[in-house]
Design a protein around this motif. Structure first.
Motif, mmCIF file in Angstrom:
data_model
loop_
_atom_site.group_PDB
_atom_site.id
_atom_site.type_symbol
_atom_site.label_atom_id
_atom_site.label_comp_id
_atom_site.label_asym_id
_atom_site.label_seq_id
_atom_site.Cartn_x
_atom_site.Cartn_y
_atom_site.Cartn_z
ATOM 1 N N LEU A 22 0.841 -1.200 0.000
ATOM 2 C CA LEU A 22 0.000 0.000 0.000
ATOM 3 C C LEU A 22 0.875 1.248 0.000
ATOM 4 N N LYS A 23 0.429 2.270 -0.710
ATOM 5 C CA LYS A 23 1.144 3.545 -0.747
ATOM 6 C C LYS A 23 0.721 4.395 0.447
ATOM 7 N N LEU A 24 1.535 5.406 0.760
ATOM 8 C CA LEU A 24 1.233 6.293 1.884
ATOM 9 C C LEU A 24 -0.144 6.926 1.734
ATOM 10 N N ARG A 25 -0.454 7.395 0.526
ATOM 11 C CA ARG A 25 -1.739 8.081 0.320
ATOM 12 C C ARG A 25 -2.919 7.138 0.473
ATOM 13 N N GLU A 26 -2.720 5.849 0.166
ATOM 14 C CA GLU A 26 -3.798 4.879 0.350
ATOM 15 C C GLU A 26 -4.069 4.655 1.830
ATOM 16 N N MET A 27 -3.033 4.768 2.640
ATOM 17 C CA MET A 27 -3.187 4.564 4.076
ATOM 18 C C MET A 27 -3.837 5.771 4.749
ATOM 19 N N THR A 28 -3.420 6.981 4.349
ATOM 20 C CA THR A 28 -3.958 8.170 5.014
ATOM 21 C C THR A 28 -5.364 8.496 4.542
ATOM 22 N N GLY A 29 -5.682 8.147 3.301
ATOM 23 C CA GLY A 29 -7.010 8.438 2.757
ATOM 24 C C GLY A 29 -7.325 9.924 2.730
ATOM 25 N N GLY A 30 -6.285 10.755 2.750
ATOM 26 C CA GLY A 30 -6.491 12.195 2.713
ATOM 27 C C GLY A 30 -6.893 12.803 4.041
ATOM 28 N N LEU A 31 -6.944 11.976 5.095
ATOM 29 C CA LEU A 31 -7.371 12.469 6.410
ATOM 30 C C LEU A 31 -6.240 13.179 7.149
ATOM 31 N N PHE A 32 -5.003 12.853 6.805
ATOM 32 C CA PHE A 32 -3.838 13.568 7.318
ATOM 33 C C PHE A 32 -2.713 13.399 6.306
ATOM 34 N N THR A 33 -1.611 14.090 6.514
ATOM 35 C CA THR A 33 -0.585 14.150 5.477
ATOM 36 C C THR A 33 0.249 12.867 5.425
ATOM 37 N N GLU A 34 0.778 12.613 4.221
ATOM 38 C CA GLU A 34 1.670 11.470 4.043
ATOM 39 C C GLU A 34 2.942 11.654 4.852
ATOM 40 N N SER A 35 3.347 12.914 5.019
ATOM 41 C CA SER A 35 4.537 13.217 5.812
ATOM 42 C C SER A 35 4.348 12.794 7.266
ATOM 43 N N GLN A 36 3.146 13.033 7.803
ATOM 44 C CA GLN A 36 2.842 12.609 9.177
ATOM 45 C C GLN A 36 2.965 11.102 9.323
ATOM 46 N N LEU A 37 2.406 10.388 8.346
ATOM 47 C CA LEU A 37 2.458 8.929 8.400
ATOM 48 C C LEU A 37 3.895 8.438 8.278
ATOM 49 N N SER A 38 4.660 9.036 7.373
ATOM 50 C CA SER A 38 6.049 8.626 7.178
ATOM 51 C C SER A 38 6.857 8.794 8.458
ATOM 52 N N LYS A 39 6.664 9.929 9.146
ATOM 53 C CA LYS A 39 7.394 10.166 10.400
ATOM 54 C C LYS A 39 6.950 9.185 11.490
ATOM 55 N N PHE A 40 5.653 8.858 11.495
ATOM 56 C CA PHE A 40 5.132 7.879 12.456
ATOM 57 C C PHE A 40 5.757 6.512 12.213
ATOM 58 N N GLU A 41 5.829 6.105 10.943
ATOM 59 C CA GLU A 41 6.393 4.801 10.598
ATOM 60 C C GLU A 41 7.883 4.716 10.951
ATOM 61 N N LYS A 42 8.568 5.832 10.895
ATOM 62 C CA LYS A 42 9.996 5.855 11.241
ATOM 63 C C LYS A 42 10.226 5.923 12.751
ATOM 64 N N GLY A 43 9.146 6.073 13.507
ATOM 65 C CA GLY A 43 9.266 6.150 14.953
ATOM 66 C C GLY A 43 9.684 7.515 15.451
ATOM 67 N N GLU A 44 9.503 8.535 14.588
ATOM 68 C CA GLU A 44 9.917 9.892 14.951
ATOM 69 C C GLU A 44 8.830 10.651 15.705
ATOM 70 N N THR A 45 7.565 10.402 15.361
ATOM 71 C CA THR A 45 6.449 11.106 15.994
ATOM 72 C C THR A 45 5.317 10.130 16.278
ATOM 73 N N ASP A 46 4.386 10.561 17.097
ATOM 74 C CA ASP A 46 3.206 9.763 17.418
ATOM 75 C C ASP A 46 2.015 10.288 16.619
ATOM 76 N N ILE A 47 0.915 9.559 16.607
ATOM 77 C CA ILE A 47 -0.324 10.021 15.985
ATOM 78 C C ILE A 47 -1.469 9.805 16.969
ATOM 79 N N THR A 48 -2.612 10.403 16.680
ATOM 80 C CA THR A 48 -3.768 10.258 17.558
ATOM 81 C C THR A 48 -4.359 8.859 17.423
ATOM 82 N N VAL A 49 -5.122 8.469 18.433
ATOM 83 C CA VAL A 49 -5.790 7.157 18.405
ATOM 84 C C VAL A 49 -6.730 7.067 17.216
ATOM 85 N N GLY A 50 -7.431 8.173 16.925
ATOM 86 C CA GLY A 50 -8.356 8.171 15.795
ATOM 87 C C GLY A 50 -7.652 7.904 14.482
ATOM 88 N N LYS A 51 -6.508 8.533 14.276
ATOM 89 C CA LYS A 51 -5.740 8.315 13.043
ATOM 90 C C LYS A 51 -5.210 6.889 12.974
#
Length: 286
Positions: A22-51
């Protein structure tokens, strides 16, 4: 400053996304940025429970499945080894196989209390024997069988062991362990990341029974995979099953090899060059 969140959660999400292709955009569905997801996957930042729950939804994975992968993440860290081992076997790349054999021998020597090191050494040694057409030390197979017998519930690691080494099990042991896997398929099938491993193991079981001349058990597992209805995401596995059916027909009814040849040609046409070459070589020897 120490992180107040667990970076392994994001790393596990990355593992799930990559395995589902799956691509980043398929995972976020436009609800938040691909950059946010990428940083989360790298263990750099956290995300909300809803996301987080939206990611599970878009990845089509249940929370308990994700937790299973999270708890078993150590296997994700050895995925490179498993993939490289499989590729080296297909390419008959003895140099790479020997590299891994020396690596696990050293690990087993300096960390003798970690049984996984010894098991990995035996598995690599067995793969080398398969490439060379040589035998495996009986005590090594006995070691693996003792380990498998002592594990009450097989996971991906145990299925991987069996799938790689089953060709060296005697016929009764092969029937026994294949039967165990048969009785637990529904459990493994519920884990998306296990599907390809389970299908591949059944294909190896069929191949082993065909080469042992046990057509009854080969047919049993051919029929079982037919009933499982392998999905379109497993193209190589579907063609390999068709190849085994044609091989069975050839052995059972002295039919033409054309069905087997057609499967090898199909794999070649779709870019599975190494896999098709292996089948062509096998057909020539039959």
């Amino acid at each position: 400053m120490e992180k107040s969140f667990d970076p392994k959660i994001g790393q596990t999400m990355l593992f799930v996304r990559k395995n589902k292709q799956l691509k980043l955009r398929e995972m976020t569905g436009g609800l938040f940025t691909e950059s946010q997801l990428s940083k989360f996957e790298k263990g750099e930042t956290d995300i909300t429970v809803g996301k987080f729950f939206k990611l599970l939804e878009h990845a089509n994975i249940y929370l308990d499945e994700f937790q299973h992968v999270y708890n078993d993440y150590i296997l994700a860290e050895t995925m490179e080894f498993h993939q490289e081992l499989a590729q080296a076997y297909q390419k008959r790349d003895l140099m790479t196989l020997q590299k891994w054999l020396f690596f696990w021998k050293d690990k087993a020597k300096y960390e003798p209390d970690l049984i996984g090191n010894k098991i990995n050494e035996i598995v690599v040694s067995s793969v080398i024997s398969a490439v060379k057409g040589s035998v495996v030390f009986k005590e090594n197979i006995t070691f693996l069988m003792d380990y498998l017998d002592n594990v009450k519930e097989w996971g991906r690691f145990e299925i991987w062991i069996f799938g790689n080494c089953l060709r060296f099990f005697d016929e009764e042991a092969l029937k026994y362990y294949a039967g165990y896997l048969l009785g637990r398929t529904n459990f493994y099938w519920n884990m998306h990341l296990n599907k390809q491993l389970v299908i591949g193991t059944y294909l190896n079981i069929i191949d082993a029974f065909l080469k042992k001349g046990n057509l009854i058990f080969a047919k049993k597992y051919i029929n079982y995979l037919n009933e499982l209805e392998i999905g379109p995401n497993f193209f190589y596995e579907k063609i390999t099953l068709t190849y085994h059916r044609a091989h069975y027909q050839f052995l059972q009814h002295k039919a033409s090899k054309q069905g087997m040849i057609n499967c090898a040609k199909t794999l070649e046409q779709y870019g599975f060059l190494i896999e098709s070459r292996i089948l062509f070589e096998e057909i020539d020897k039959i």
